[in-house]
Design an enzyme around this catalytic site. Sequence first.
Site: not given
Length: 472
Positions: A19-20, A22, A143, A195
């Site tokens: 998984w990848m 941001d 975040r 975000e």
Amino acid sequence: MNYQEYDRPKVHFTPKKNWMNDPNGLVYFEGEYHLFFQYNPSSNNHDNMNWGHAVSKDLYHWEELDTAIKPDELGTIFSGSAVVDKNNTSGLFESGSGGIVAIFTHDGASQQQSIAYSEDNGRTFIKYDGNPVIPNTEIVDFRDPKVFWHEDSEKWVMSLACGDHIQFFNSPNLIDWTYLSSFGKEYRSHIGVWECPDLLYLPVEGSHEKKWVLIISINDDGPNGGSAMYYFTGSFDGQSFQPDQSPEDDLKWVDEGKDFYAAVSWDNTDEKYWIGWMNNWQYAESVPVSPWRSAMSLVRRISIIEKDGSFLLKQTPVTNDNGKLEKEEDIHVTPESKAVYNIESPSELNIQVQKDVSDVWGVDFITDKEELLRLEVDPVNDQYILHRDTGRTGFSNDFPEKIKGSLNGFDGSQVTAVADTSSVELFFDNGVTVSTNLFYPEGVISRFEIWSKAEKLQVEALSFRTLHSIWN
């Protein structure tokens, strides 16, 4: 062979496996562009976040390296940024000559901001003993720190996502941070959490002016549903951001396609470049690829243009110019006669049509299995429509067959398209309007056809070429 699977993109970065999401820590240092990214080294799902790592010398070819920053007792490693601390303001570098400092979110019992530093060109990182440098607050979504050096105040400035707004902090040393101001609660689109902010100072093309631009990613409520990005232009005095737009103004979308998210810019470059995650949270864990999951967009150079007193973001893709370029001029297309060209995948296509088009026209990308990806350009109604209703579409009800977007008051007469194994990135009017979309055919694109719905169309200039793989 690694990176050679049938479905794998050839000109978009993907990890070898797992998984990848941001992009993180984008920084240029000692002749290398670093691309860190949210990465799960143990599975194909969004979990167990680490920072993956890849490097490039030209923003096109990439080499994947070992995982760079791993979880610890404070939590997993969420998104963030990296800077070159040239003057060792942090005092972390024994040599005194500075190096790369990563600023990231620790996601544990709560979300907190921490730092780590590298003295070996980003290959390994040492976490700061005093982490977190910005402890937990009562904000749940706290975040994605994006940091840059602000020349006028001679301080590091951080933009931090805080659920429904952005908070700004500054620091003389990347360790001791002071809250400055907040922005955004009064503005629209809070259905999705804010975000991955980025505060940029960009040149206005054709002038000596520069503008501050604040980039926001929202994980829901995009123009075609789900994840998307928008931006504000304005001013920044080292303390607070003052937007040009009022809360009642329409949102300015970065990319009205379905699959461009969390883009952030590189630190320590003369021109500004960024890259985005090419996916959508509505179906990111369901896309039909393996043993990797998700790709990055092409790198894009970003600037600002002015039109009728409004400042608009412009994006130009970074591609490789080694492929043989085919060119034609003065092509006439009618409803009965398309312009048809064979091409290999992946490919880059540039079309310039006459300025006074009053009809719908478009481009069909067709695979060797006769699957169709159709682009319609409708300048009269100030819109484009992308049809992606063939190929593998049943993996999610949120994978729409039609993607619609505005031409932002331009005529759509110039289009650049970069079509890869499973995506197409569209740049209208030299990159003022952009649309990025996934597409999962069974075959590979082998030809394109330019068409007009009801009137004669003059294609003033056409060029296309096959793009070399980023893995070669």
